[in-house]
Design a protein around this motif. Sequence first.
Motif, short mmCIF file in Angstrom:
data_model
loop_
_atom_site.label_atom_id
_atom_site.label_comp_id
_atom_site.label_asym_id
_atom_site.label_seq_id
_atom_site.Cartn_x
_atom_site.Cartn_y
_atom_site.Cartn_z
N ALA A 16 -31.24 35.39 43.47
CA ALA A 16 -29.92 34.79 43.25
C ALA A 16 -30.05 33.27 43.27
CB ALA A 16 -28.93 35.27 44.30
N ALA A 17 -28.94 32.60 42.99
CA ALA A 17 -28.86 31.14 43.00
C ALA A 17 -27.50 30.73 43.56
CB ALA A 17 -29.06 30.59 41.59
N MET A 18 -27.31 29.44 43.75
CA MET A 18 -26.04 28.95 44.29
C MET A 18 -24.86 29.34 43.41
SD MET A 18 -26.55 27.66 47.26
CE MET A 18 -24.93 26.98 47.52
N ASP A 19 -25.07 29.45 42.10
CA ASP A 19 -23.98 29.86 41.20
C ASP A 19 -23.52 31.29 41.47
OD1 ASP A 19 -23.97 27.43 39.92
OD2 ASP A 19 -25.08 28.13 38.16
N LEU B 111 -22.57 34.77 51.17
CA LEU B 111 -22.59 36.03 50.46
C LEU B 111 -22.68 35.69 48.97
CD1 LEU B 111 -19.78 38.04 52.26
CD2 LEU B 111 -22.25 38.29 52.53
N ALA B 112 -23.58 36.39 48.28
CA ALA B 112 -23.75 36.16 46.85
C ALA B 112 -23.81 37.51 46.16
CB ALA B 112 -25.06 35.39 46.60
N GLU C 56 -22.62 18.68 45.68
CA GLU C 56 -23.88 18.45 44.96
C GLU C 56 -24.56 19.78 44.61
OE1 GLU C 56 -26.39 16.01 47.44
OE2 GLU C 56 -24.82 14.50 47.70
N TYR C 57 -24.21 20.84 45.33
CA TYR C 57 -24.89 22.13 45.19
C TYR C 57 -24.06 23.20 44.50
CZ TYR C 57 -28.53 20.36 48.24
OH TYR C 57 -29.57 19.63 48.76
N LEU C 58 -22.74 23.03 44.46
CA LEU C 58 -21.86 24.06 43.92
C LEU C 58 -21.18 23.61 42.64
CD1 LEU C 58 -20.13 25.19 47.23
CD2 LEU C 58 -21.99 26.33 46.03
#
Length: 132
Positions: free
Chosen positions: A68-71, A125-126, A95-97
Amino acid sequence: MMQHFVRPDGTPPVNGYSHAVAFTGTMVAVSGQVPVDAHGRVVGAGDTADQVRQVFANLVTALEAAGAAMDHVVKLTVFLTNLDDLDTFRQVRDEYLDTARPPACSLVKVAGLVHPAFRVEIDALAVLPAGA
């Protein structure tokens, strides 16, 4: 599939989070991440921005390990020891989202964390992307 409900009618204003996120797919739960580097050293003692950046770097690494990734983050839970750090947290978070599609988020002010130098801890949670 993810659908962000940033500010549905009748909900209060937000600052960098969605009131709700609907999704389908495989859930990834990431344990609370703290400002410690890969060698176990505390990062940014006394510097909130450095600590938040390290926590997000740890989140990125954990998410990548799970595919997974921050997106793909649908929910964050943030623990701060000092609410004076909130603006700094928000600046670094952004900066991350993707600020147009932010995750749902809870913020908890705590008296302390597991190490006295820690100012922040964040869990996530992703949802894995389709086909992952």
